[in-house]
Design a protein around this motif. Sequence first.
Motif, PDB file in Angstrom:
ATOM      1  N   ALA A  63      16.604  12.966 -14.763  1.00  0.00           N
ATOM      2  CA  ALA A  63      15.415  12.138 -14.935  1.00  0.00           C
ATOM      3  C   ALA A  63      14.391  12.834 -15.830  1.00  0.00           C
ATOM      4  O   ALA A  63      13.708  12.175 -16.633  1.00  0.00           O
ATOM      5  CB  ALA A  63      14.799  11.812 -13.581  1.00  0.00           C
ATOM      6  N   LEU A  64      14.268  14.154 -15.715  1.00  0.00           N
ATOM      7  CA  LEU A  64      13.279  14.890 -16.491  1.00  0.00           C
ATOM      8  C   LEU A  64      13.796  15.346 -17.854  1.00  0.00           C
ATOM      9  O   LEU A  64      13.040  15.889 -18.647  1.00  0.00           O
ATOM     10  CB  LEU A  64      12.809  16.119 -15.702  1.00  0.00           C
ATOM     11  CG  LEU A  64      12.080  15.834 -14.391  1.00  0.00           C
ATOM     12  CD1 LEU A  64      11.783  17.133 -13.670  1.00  0.00           C
ATOM     13  CD2 LEU A  64      10.809  15.046 -14.640  1.00  0.00           C
ATOM     14  N   ARG A  65      15.036  15.109 -18.124  1.00  0.00           N
ATOM     15  CA  ARG A  65      15.660  15.587 -19.349  1.00  0.00           C
ATOM     16  C   ARG A  65      15.044  14.982 -20.608  1.00  0.00           C
ATOM     17  O   ARG A  65      15.012  15.609 -21.653  1.00  0.00           O
ATOM     18  CB  ARG A  65      17.147  15.294 -19.300  1.00  0.00           C
ATOM     19  CG  ARG A  65      17.901  15.906 -20.429  1.00  0.00           C
ATOM     20  CD  ARG A  65      19.363  15.768 -20.241  1.00  0.00           C
ATOM     21  NE  ARG A  65      19.905  17.085 -20.548  1.00  0.00           N
ATOM     22  CZ  ARG A  65      21.095  17.466 -20.267  1.00  0.00           C
ATOM     23  NH1 ARG A  65      21.891  16.680 -19.632  1.00  0.00           N
ATOM     24  NH2 ARG A  65      21.506  18.653 -20.597  1.00  0.00           N
ATOM     25  N   ASN A  66      14.564  13.783 -20.537  1.00  0.00           N
ATOM     26  CA  ASN A  66      14.081  13.093 -21.730  1.00  0.00           C
ATOM     27  C   ASN A  66      12.602  13.290 -22.016  1.00  0.00           C
ATOM     28  O   ASN A  66      12.075  12.712 -22.948  1.00  0.00           O
ATOM     29  CB  ASN A  66      14.391  11.595 -21.606  1.00  0.00           C
ATOM     30  CG  ASN A  66      15.893  11.357 -21.577  1.00  0.00           C
ATOM     31  OD1 ASN A  66      16.635  12.074 -22.217  1.00  0.00           O
ATOM     32  ND2 ASN A  66      16.310  10.371 -20.813  1.00  0.00           N
ATOM     33  N   ILE A  97      23.614  21.174   1.582  1.00  0.00           N
ATOM     34  CA  ILE A  97      23.628  21.780   0.251  1.00  0.00           C
ATOM     35  C   ILE A  97      24.119  20.772  -0.777  1.00  0.00           C
ATOM     36  O   ILE A  97      23.574  20.683  -1.883  1.00  0.00           O
ATOM     37  CB  ILE A  97      24.494  23.054   0.245  1.00  0.00           C
ATOM     38  CG1 ILE A  97      23.799  24.148   1.059  1.00  0.00           C
ATOM     39  CG2 ILE A  97      24.766  23.535  -1.170  1.00  0.00           C
ATOM     40  CD1 ILE A  97      24.647  25.380   1.300  1.00  0.00           C
ATOM     41  N   GLY A  98      25.132  19.988  -0.419  1.00  0.00           N
ATOM     42  CA  GLY A  98      25.634  18.957  -1.336  1.00  0.00           C
ATOM     43  C   GLY A  98      24.565  17.931  -1.669  1.00  0.00           C
ATOM     44  O   GLY A  98      24.403  17.545  -2.837  1.00  0.00           O
ATOM     45  N   ILE A  99      23.832  17.487  -0.672  1.00  0.00           N
ATOM     46  CA  ILE A  99      22.756  16.514  -0.917  1.00  0.00           C
ATOM     47  C   ILE A  99      21.686  17.132  -1.812  1.00  0.00           C
ATOM     48  O   ILE A  99      21.191  16.492  -2.747  1.00  0.00           O
ATOM     49  CB  ILE A  99      22.160  16.031   0.427  1.00  0.00           C
ATOM     50  CG1 ILE A  99      23.187  15.157   1.150  1.00  0.00           C
ATOM     51  CG2 ILE A  99      20.856  15.265   0.208  1.00  0.00           C
ATOM     52  CD1 ILE A  99      22.788  14.796   2.567  1.00  0.00           C
ATOM     53  N   PHE A 100      21.330  18.403  -1.545  1.00  0.00           N
ATOM     54  CA  PHE A 100      20.330  19.082  -2.366  1.00  0.00           C
ATOM     55  C   PHE A 100      20.787  19.172  -3.818  1.00  0.00           C
ATOM     56  O   PHE A 100      19.996  18.926  -4.740  1.00  0.00           O
ATOM     57  CB  PHE A 100      20.058  20.485  -1.810  1.00  0.00           C
ATOM     58  CG  PHE A 100      19.134  21.290  -2.670  1.00  0.00           C
ATOM     59  CD1 PHE A 100      17.776  21.041  -2.653  1.00  0.00           C
ATOM     60  CD2 PHE A 100      19.627  22.287  -3.504  1.00  0.00           C
ATOM     61  CE1 PHE A 100      16.912  21.775  -3.456  1.00  0.00           C
ATOM     62  CE2 PHE A 100      18.784  23.024  -4.308  1.00  0.00           C
ATOM     63  CZ  PHE A 100      17.424  22.775  -4.279  1.00  0.00           C
ATOM     64  N   ALA A 154      20.343  17.496  -9.360  1.00  0.00           N
ATOM     65  CA  ALA A 154      20.977  17.015 -10.592  1.00  0.00           C
ATOM     66  C   ALA A 154      20.325  15.721 -11.067  1.00  0.00           C
ATOM     67  O   ALA A 154      20.076  15.547 -12.269  1.00  0.00           O
ATOM     68  CB  ALA A 154      22.473  16.812 -10.366  1.00  0.00           C
ATOM     69  N   LEU A 155      20.029  14.813 -10.148  1.00  0.00           N
ATOM     70  CA  LEU A 155      19.353  13.565 -10.530  1.00  0.00           C
ATOM     71  C   LEU A 155      17.961  13.845 -11.078  1.00  0.00           C
ATOM     72  O   LEU A 155      17.529  13.202 -12.044  1.00  0.00           O
ATOM     73  CB  LEU A 155      19.285  12.609  -9.338  1.00  0.00           C
ATOM     74  CG  LEU A 155      20.623  12.018  -8.887  1.00  0.00           C
ATOM     75  CD1 LEU A 155      20.441  11.211  -7.600  1.00  0.00           C
ATOM     76  CD2 LEU A 155      21.225  11.155  -9.985  1.00  0.00           C
ATOM     77  N   LEU A 156      17.265  14.802 -10.484  1.00  0.00           N
ATOM     78  CA  LEU A 156      15.943  15.169 -10.966  1.00  0.00           C
ATOM     79  C   LEU A 156      16.018  15.752 -12.372  1.00  0.00           C
ATOM     80  O   LEU A 156      15.208  15.419 -13.239  1.00  0.00           O
ATOM     81  CB  LEU A 156      15.295  16.166 -10.003  1.00  0.00           C
ATOM     82  CG  LEU A 156      13.857  16.550 -10.277  1.00  0.00           C
ATOM     83  CD1 LEU A 156      12.953  15.325 -10.187  1.00  0.00           C
ATOM     84  CD2 LEU A 156      13.395  17.619  -9.302  1.00  0.00           C
ATOM     85  N   VAL A 157      16.997  16.606 -12.616  1.00  0.00           N
ATOM     86  CA  VAL A 157      17.180  17.185 -13.951  1.00  0.00           C
ATOM     87  C   VAL A 157      17.476  16.091 -14.964  1.00  0.00           C
ATOM     88  O   VAL A 157      16.913  16.074 -16.070  1.00  0.00           O
ATOM     89  CB  VAL A 157      18.294  18.254 -13.933  1.00  0.00           C
ATOM     90  CG1 VAL A 157      18.728  18.626 -15.339  1.00  0.00           C
ATOM     91  CG2 VAL A 157      17.842  19.479 -13.163  1.00  0.00           C
TER      92      VAL A 157
END
Length: 127
Positions: free
Chosen positions: A71-74, A58-61, A66-69
Motif C-alpha cells: 500500500a505504501l509502495r506508490n 506470525i503469519g498474520i503479522f 506485506a499488505l502495508l508495504v
Amino acid sequence: TPKSKRGLYGDQLCLAGNVGPLCSQCEDSPKHFRDTMTKTCMLCVDAEGPRSVPYVAIGIFVVVAALLVLALRNIPALEAFRERHKDFMWYANNHTTMSFVTCQIVINLSKVHESKGGSEYPQPLRD
C-alpha cells in the motif's frame, strides 16, 4: 546389566515414569508422551495447548506487513527515501538476517544437545 557405582541398574536409573533404553520410553505409553526438552513423561491431557498459535500469529503479522508495504509502495516520498538509502537497507537486512539465524542456531543447538543426552551449557550461556 552391570551395576553402577550406586548399586542401581536398568530402569532404576530412570526418573519416575521413564523406562527402557536411555530412559527414552514412558511406562504407560498410550496415555503418556515423552517431552524431549524436559526429558519427562507427561500425561496427554497435561500437554500444552496447540503449539501452532505463535506460527499463525506470525503469519498474520507477515501478511499485514506485506499488505502495508504494498500500500505504501506508490508514495513518491517513500520511493525517494528508499532509493537514497538502498545500500544501507540492503546491508541492514543482511546483517539482521545473519544475526537472527545465528541466535536461532545457538539457542536450538543447546536444546538438541541436551535432548540427545549431552550436558547443559555452562551458566553464562544457559540463561
